[in-house]
Design a protein around this motif. Structure first.
Motif, PDB file in Angstrom:
ATOM      1  N   LEU A 196      26.403  47.904  35.551  1.00 56.39           N
ATOM      2  CA  LEU A 196      26.088  46.321  35.707  1.00 56.39           C
ATOM      3  C   LEU A 196      27.642  45.890  35.725  1.00 56.39           C
ATOM      4  CD1 LEU A 196      24.501  43.858  35.708  1.00 56.39           C
ATOM      5  CD2 LEU A 196      24.254  43.878  33.451  1.00 56.39           C
ATOM      6  N   TYR A 231      29.077  52.594  32.508  1.00 57.96           N
ATOM      7  CA  TYR A 231      27.844  53.099  33.087  1.00 57.96           C
ATOM      8  C   TYR A 231      26.549  53.257  32.234  1.00 57.96           C
ATOM      9  CZ  TYR A 231      28.592  57.900  32.181  1.00 57.96           C
ATOM     10  OH  TYR A 231      28.640  59.070  31.588  1.00 57.96           O
ATOM     11  N   GLU A 232      25.592  53.557  32.700  1.00 57.10           N
ATOM     12  CA  GLU A 232      24.220  53.934  32.265  1.00 57.10           C
ATOM     13  C   GLU A 232      23.861  55.242  33.309  1.00 57.10           C
ATOM     14  OE1 GLU A 232      22.618  53.758  29.378  1.00 57.10           O
ATOM     15  OE2 GLU A 232      20.973  55.123  29.941  1.00 57.10           O
ATOM     16  N   LEU A 265      16.602  46.196  34.588  1.00 59.78           N
ATOM     17  CA  LEU A 265      17.686  45.521  33.953  1.00 59.78           C
ATOM     18  C   LEU A 265      16.918  44.435  33.381  1.00 59.78           C
ATOM     19  CD1 LEU A 265      20.621  45.268  36.371  1.00 59.78           C
ATOM     20  CD2 LEU A 265      20.355  46.726  34.268  1.00 59.78           C
ATOM     21  N   THR A 271      19.812  44.835  28.578  1.00 61.21           N
ATOM     22  CA  THR A 271      19.486  46.270  28.487  1.00 61.21           C
ATOM     23  C   THR A 271      18.761  46.888  29.586  1.00 61.21           C
ATOM     24  OG1 THR A 271      17.046  45.677  27.588  1.00 61.21           O
ATOM     25  CG2 THR A 271      19.049  45.904  25.855  1.00 61.21           C
ATOM     26  N   ALA A 272      18.629  48.129  29.714  1.00 59.56           N
ATOM     27  CA  ALA A 272      17.743  48.728  30.611  1.00 59.56           C
ATOM     28  C   ALA A 272      16.415  48.974  30.031  1.00 59.56           C
ATOM     29  CB  ALA A 272      18.586  50.002  31.150  1.00 59.56           C
ATOM     30  N   MET A 284      23.112  47.894  28.676  1.00 59.45           N
ATOM     31  CA  MET A 284      24.071  47.562  29.733  1.00 59.45           C
ATOM     32  C   MET A 284      25.218  46.563  29.581  1.00 59.45           C
ATOM     33  SD  MET A 284      22.641  49.820  31.793  1.00 59.45           S
ATOM     34  CE  MET A 284      23.255  49.567  33.220  1.00 59.45           C
TER      35      MET A 284
END
Ligand SMILES: [Cu+2]
Length: 312
Positions: A121, A126-127, A138, A185-186, A192
Motif C-alpha cells: 500500500l 509489503y504484506e 484493506l 490494516t489487512a 499495512m
C-alpha cells in the motif's frame, strides 16, 4: 511428496546449524554499539560485504523443479485503476495466470513457507498474500490518493522479475470515514500503514504523485526481523518498472546505503545478499539514480529507507 518435504526440512536444519557454528563471538565494543541505530561507526558498516546466494536458497531452488523459470502474470481485478472508493475498506482481488510451471501462491502448513504475493500500500513495507482464494481487504484506509503494487514472490521473498509479474493501480478514497490516528490494516490483522511509533518505519500514508509510465523502483527486501541463521545473509531485492540498469543495457543504477554509510551500486537487476551484520537495528536505503547520480523522482517512491532488526 511428504518424503521430499522431510528431506528438505532435514537439509535446511542441517545447514542452519552449519551456519550457526561458524558465527564468531562478538567483541565487547561491537556488542555495546549494536543497540544504537543509525549511528554505527564506519568500522562496523564496513564489515558488511556481498556474499553469494546462500546454499539454503540454492537447496530450495533445487527442490522446486522448473518453478524458478515460471513467468507468473498478475492482474489486479480490484480496485480498478482510477477508482474512487467512498469507504475506508478496500478489497484487493488478484488473479494469477501466465506460464506458471507449477508456481502457485500458498503456505505450506508445516513449514509456514511458500510462494506468495507481495502487496504494498502506497510506499509502505509489503504484506505477504499467500492464498489468492482468500479475501484480502484493506481496512481503515485514509482519505486521499493511494497506490497498490503487487508482484509474485518465492518462499525466500525473491521476486519474479518477468513482465506482468508486477502490477500497480492508483485509487482514491473519498469521504471514507477512516481514522488517520489509527493504523491501516489487512483483514488478517497485519499492519499495512501506521501513524504510531509501534508501526516503526511505517507512516500513515497516502500516495505520492506516481506516474506509472515513469521509471519506478519498488522496495521489497530486506524487511522486519532477521534471527540467527537467517541473519547470516540478508537479501536486497526490488522491482523495477520502466527502468533498465546499466549492466542490463540501460542507464539507471540502484544505490543502496546501509546505516547512512557510503552508497553502493547495483547495476544488474537481481537480488544481492549481504553478510556481516551486527546485532541491532540497521537502516537500508534504496534509490533509483540516473547517469548523473541523481534520484529519479516519481512521487517519492524511488528513494525508500527501511529499518530492520538483526537478532543473534
Ligand atoms: Cu515475501
Amino acid at each position: 511428496m511428504i518424503n521430499s518435504r522431510y528431506i528438505a526440512i532435514f537439509v535446511l536444519s542441517a545447514l542452519a546449524f552449519g551456519c550457526a557454528t561458524q558465527q564468531q563471538p562478538k567483541s565487547g565494543s561491537e556488542a555495546m554499539n549494536s543497540n544504537t541505530s543509525n549511528a554505527k561507526p564506519a568500522a562496523f558498516r564496513e564489515t558488511i560485504t556481498i556474499a553469494e546466494r546462500p546454499q539454503t536458497v540454492k537447496d530450495q531452488m533445487a527442490l522446486r523443479g522448473a518453478q524458478d523459470e515460471a513467468e507468473p502474470k498478475l492482474t489486479i481485478v480490484e480496485p480498478k485503476e482510477g477508482l474512487t472508493v467512498t469507504s475506508s475498506t478496500v478489497k484487493v482481488k488478484l488473479i494469477i495466470a501466465g506460464d506458471l510451471k507449477g508456481y502457485m501462491p500458498g503456505m505450506d502448513p508445516q513449514t509456514k513457507m511458500g510462494n506468495h504475493i507481495h502487496v504494498i500500500l502506497d510506499n509502505q513495507p509489503y504484506e505477504a498474500y499467500y492464498n489468492l482464494d482468500n479475501e484480502f481487504e484493506l481496512r481503515n484506509v485514509t482519505d486521499g490518493e493511494h497506490t497498490i503494487r503487487v508482484f509474485a514472490s518465492r518462499p525466500w521473498h525473491e521476486s519474479y522479475k518477468n513482465e506482468g509479474s508486477f502490477q500497480m493501480v492508483r485509487f482514491i478514497v473519498k469521504n471514507g470515514g477512516g481514522d488517520a490516528t489509527k493504523p491501516t490494516t489487512a483483514n488478517n490483522g497485519s499492519t499495512m500503514a501506521s501513524p504510531t511509533p509501534e508501526g516503526k518505519d511505517m507512516q500513515n500514508s497516502t500516495a505520492g504523485t506516481v506516474d506509472p509510465k515513469k521509471p519506478l523502483l519498488t522496495y521489497s527486501r530486506p524487511k522486519g526481523e532477521y534471527k540467527d541463521a537467517a541473519a547470516e545473509s540478508i537479501m536486497i531485492d526490488f522491482w523495477l518498472d520502466n527502468a533498465k540498469l546499466k549492466d542490463d543495457g540501460g542507464q539507471y543504477r540502484v544505490r543502496y546505503t546501509i546505516d547512512g554509510g557510503v552508497g553502493m551500486y547495483i547495476d544488474k537487476w537481481e537480488p544481492i545478499w549481504l553478510t556481516g551484520w551486527s546485532a541491532g537495528t540497521h537502516s537500508i536505503k534504496l534509490e533509483l539514480v540516473d547517469q548523473a547520480d541523481n534520484v529519479v523522482d516519481n512521487g517519492g517512491y524511488n528513494s525508500t529507507t527501511r529499518e530492520i532488526t538483526v537478532i543473534r
